[in-house]
Enzyme design. Structure first.
Site, PDB file in Angstrom:
ATOM      1  N   HIS A  59       0.874  -1.288  -0.078  1.00 37.55           N
ATOM      2  CA  HIS A  59       0.015   0.215   0.027  1.00 37.55           C
ATOM      3  C   HIS A  59       0.912   1.241  -0.057  1.00 37.55           C
ATOM      4  O   HIS A  59       1.260   1.878   1.018  1.00 37.55           O
ATOM      5  CB  HIS A  59      -0.752   0.017   1.027  1.00 37.55           C
ATOM      6  CG  HIS A  59      -2.009   1.096   1.239  1.00 37.55           C
ATOM      7  ND1 HIS A  59      -3.403   0.685   1.207  1.00 37.55           N
ATOM      8  CD2 HIS A  59      -2.008   2.437   1.101  1.00 37.55           C
ATOM      9  CE1 HIS A  59      -4.072   1.883   1.262  1.00 37.55           C
ATOM     10  NE2 HIS A  59      -3.264   2.624   1.068  1.00 37.55           N
ATOM     11  N   GLY A  66      -2.927  12.736  -1.300  1.00 40.42           N
ATOM     12  CA  GLY A  66      -3.167  14.488  -0.643  1.00 40.42           C
ATOM     13  C   GLY A  66      -4.221  14.959  -1.842  1.00 40.42           C
ATOM     14  O   GLY A  66      -4.762  14.247  -2.539  1.00 40.42           O
ATOM     15  N   GLU A  68      -6.511  17.054  -0.383  1.00 44.26           N
ATOM     16  CA  GLU A  68      -7.654  17.543   0.583  1.00 44.26           C
ATOM     17  C   GLU A  68      -7.666  18.861   0.897  1.00 44.26           C
ATOM     18  O   GLU A  68      -8.751  19.525   1.351  1.00 44.26           O
ATOM     19  CB  GLU A  68      -8.058  16.585   1.521  1.00 44.26           C
ATOM     20  CG  GLU A  68      -8.137  15.294   1.142  1.00 44.26           C
ATOM     21  CD  GLU A  68      -7.030  14.067   1.403  1.00 44.26           C
ATOM     22  OE1 GLU A  68      -7.444  12.990   1.659  1.00 44.26           O
ATOM     23  OE2 GLU A  68      -6.036  14.606   1.193  1.00 44.26           O
ATOM     24  N   THR A  97      -7.298   9.452  -2.534  1.00 44.60           N
ATOM     25  CA  THR A  97      -8.514  10.439  -2.909  1.00 44.60           C
ATOM     26  C   THR A  97      -8.469  11.094  -4.275  1.00 44.60           C
ATOM     27  O   THR A  97      -9.551  11.541  -4.701  1.00 44.60           O
ATOM     28  CB  THR A  97      -8.700  11.344  -1.629  1.00 44.60           C
ATOM     29  OG1 THR A  97      -7.505  12.030  -1.484  1.00 44.60           O
ATOM     30  CG2 THR A  97      -8.882  10.697  -0.322  1.00 44.60           C
ATOM     31  N   TYR A 128     -10.295   5.810  -5.017  1.00 44.64           N
ATOM     32  CA  TYR A 128     -11.501   6.079  -3.891  1.00 44.64           C
ATOM     33  C   TYR A 128     -12.522   5.926  -4.696  1.00 44.64           C
ATOM     34  O   TYR A 128     -13.641   5.340  -4.088  1.00 44.64           O
ATOM     35  CB  TYR A 128     -11.233   7.416  -3.247  1.00 44.64           C
ATOM     36  CG  TYR A 128     -10.452   7.312  -1.900  1.00 44.64           C
ATOM     37  CD1 TYR A 128      -9.236   6.804  -1.831  1.00 44.64           C
ATOM     38  CD2 TYR A 128     -11.187   7.758  -0.856  1.00 44.64           C
ATOM     39  CE1 TYR A 128      -8.579   6.837  -0.668  1.00 44.64           C
ATOM     40  CE2 TYR A 128     -10.576   8.041   0.480  1.00 44.64           C
ATOM     41  CZ  TYR A 128      -9.076   7.491   0.512  1.00 44.64           C
ATOM     42  OH  TYR A 128      -8.704   7.426   1.510  1.00 44.64           O
ATOM     43  N   LYS A 153      -8.278  -0.750  -6.815  1.00 44.44           N
ATOM     44  CA  LYS A 153      -8.376   0.100  -5.462  1.00 44.44           C
ATOM     45  C   LYS A 153      -9.621   0.556  -5.517  1.00 44.44           C
ATOM     46  O   LYS A 153     -10.333   0.924  -6.570  1.00 44.44           O
ATOM     47  CB  LYS A 153      -7.446   1.120  -5.408  1.00 44.44           C
ATOM     48  CG  LYS A 153      -7.647   2.104  -4.284  1.00 44.44           C
ATOM     49  CD  LYS A 153      -7.243   1.699  -2.891  1.00 44.44           C
ATOM     50  CE  LYS A 153      -7.275   2.893  -1.990  1.00 44.44           C
ATOM     51  NZ  LYS A 153      -6.564   4.008  -2.044  1.00 44.44           N
ATOM     52  N   ARG A 160     -15.130  10.525   1.956  1.00 45.04           N
ATOM     53  CA  ARG A 160     -14.517  11.164   0.802  1.00 45.04           C
ATOM     54  C   ARG A 160     -14.973  10.062  -0.357  1.00 45.04           C
ATOM     55  O   ARG A 160     -14.449  10.195  -1.474  1.00 45.04           O
ATOM     56  CB  ARG A 160     -12.916  11.258   0.870  1.00 45.04           C
ATOM     57  CG  ARG A 160     -12.931  12.307   2.069  1.00 45.04           C
ATOM     58  CD  ARG A 160     -11.535  12.118   2.329  1.00 45.04           C
ATOM     59  NE  ARG A 160     -11.020  10.815   3.065  1.00 45.04           N
ATOM     60  CZ  ARG A 160      -9.915  10.506   3.619  1.00 45.04           C
ATOM     61  NH1 ARG A 160      -9.176  11.178   3.442  1.00 45.04           N
ATOM     62  NH2 ARG A 160     -10.043   9.394   4.200  1.00 45.04           N
ATOM     63  N   SER A 272      -1.304  11.017   2.036  1.00 42.46           N
ATOM     64  CA  SER A 272      -1.378  12.225   2.944  1.00 42.46           C
ATOM     65  C   SER A 272      -2.283  11.828   4.155  1.00 42.46           C
ATOM     66  O   SER A 272      -3.068  10.805   4.318  1.00 42.46           O
ATOM     67  CB  SER A 272      -2.374  13.364   2.246  1.00 42.46           C
ATOM     68  OG  SER A 272      -3.494  12.939   2.224  1.00 42.46           O
TER      69      SER A 272
END
Length: 382
Positions: A59, A66, A68, A97, A128, A153, A160, A272
């Site tokens: 992972h 990051g 966000e 994300t 995500y 994934k 989120r 992040s």
């Protein structure tokens, strides 16, 4: 060719004091007092050191994570030296994300670059969101046709994520399974599990109700969901825990309850770590995850909780390799295995790293770096 003399060997099971002979990218022989009659062999004194398989980190945000906290909160790409200093010789890259300014194309390219630089590297399509982002337009085709892609994934139970339904998860998992059968790959659905909603109840129900093979589901961040992790492992699934040394006691408690045979640990490196305000509406700070905790938590289990080396180290070697259908080529020190190994010093700290038969770090001195890294070679890291 390297001949490591008189090293305490864990393959990852304890094997006593042995010599290890590495030729090209493979382990050629393991035994006592080996005497290969060949020229050009470099001998390494392994006295007082411990040899274990190279660490596998499944992972890793190799292209950074990051976003966000705005464009300036995107974290940087992984450097080769970061992996080497952490003892990682094989990794799996993925997106987080941000699948808008970062792409599967970029991820595959970075994975290819890391392979070129000398370590084992694979990746996952998707991110995500649902439907997943892909390179070819199809998760199944990404797995079948792109060599580096071994799965997908997805995020669930997170504020989120896209909140996929059970039916959508079944449809995605079915596509992954068929692609895995055709391509001969593990076909993992690597699932970021957040802290809201049903956690992994949908996954458990899919396995029970749809009779879907549990081996394809790989929930991660299960250190935040210990009861669910135990239940999932008792069902025969693999549960992945994020390496947080301060949570070693929790990881130890799970090991005591469920054993280690279905447990793995990963770093979430270069992702992040957003710090939210009290209402969890706005990001007030963003930190970057490191790769060092991957082995730090293992060392802590050994030294502070008296977990035997052969059990603790499997969480980042043999178990990961088995879960990804890479054992014993990876995650083991046996004749025929890849020449991926880590030598630990007397304090059980990473001392020497060999990846695919090449010495990357020796006596804590970094010998290689990525193409554009500003890291001095052959200079001992302080």
């Amino acid at each position: 060719m390297y001949l490591i003399r008189n090293v305490r060997l864990y393959d990852p099971m304890p094997c006593g004091i042995k010599d290890i002979f590495v030729v090209n990218d493979r382990i050629a022989a393991i035994g006592e007092n080996l005497k290969p009659q060949l020229e050009g062999i470099e001998e390494i004194d392994g006295r007082g050191k411990t040899a274990v398989p190279g660490f596998i980190d499944q992972h890793v945000h190799v292209t950074g994570g990051g976003g966000e906290g705005g464009f300036n909160s995107r974290t940087p790409e992984l450097n080769l030296s970061t992996a080497i200093k952490a003892g990682v010789t094989t990794l799996v890259g993925l997106l987080g994300t941000d699948c808008y300014t970062k792409s599967v194309e970029n991820l595959v390219a970075k994975t290819k670059a890391l392979r070129k630089e000398g370590i084992g590297a694979f990746c996952l399509t998707g991110a995500y969101v649902y439907p997943p982002v892909t390179l070819t337009g199809s998760v199944a085709k990404d797995i079948v046709y792109i060599e580096e892609v071994i799965g997908c994934k997805l995020a669930i139970s997170d504020h989120r994520c896209s909140r996929p339904t059970k039916e959508e998860i079944i449809r995605l998992a079915s596509d992954i399974r068929m692609a895995a059968l055709i391509s001969g790959k593990p076909g993992v659905l690597h699932i970021h599990v957040g802290s809201v909603g049903r956690v992994i109840r949908d996954i458990i129900e899919i396995v029970k109700e749809a009779a879907f093979p549990i081996s394809h589901f790989r929930p991660t961040h299960m250190d935040c969901h210990l009861e669910e992790a135990v239940e999932f492992m008792e069902m025969g699934g693999w549960a992945d825990f994020t390496a947080e040394p301060e949570k070693a006691d929790e990881l130890f408690s799970v090991m005591e309850r469920a054993g280690i045979s279905r447990m793995t640990v990963s770093s979430d490196s270069n992702g992040s770590i957003p710090v939210w305000d009290k209402k969890r509406e706005n990001v007030v700070d963003v930190k970057v995850g490191g790769m060092e905790p991957l082995y730090e938590i293992i060392r802590k289990l050994i030294l502070d909780f008296d977990v035997p080396m052969e059990k603790a180290v499997q969480l980042i070697t043999g178990n990961v390799a088995k879960s990804l259908n890479m054992y014993p080529e990876r995650g083991a020190l046996k004749p025929g295995s890849l020449g991926d190994l880590v030598l630990l010093d007397g304090d059980l700290k990473v001392d020497t790293v060999i990846a695919q038969g090449k010495i990357m770090m020796k006596d804590k001195r970094l010998l290689v770096k990525g193409a554009f890294e500003e890291v001095p070679l052959d200079v001992k890291e302080e």
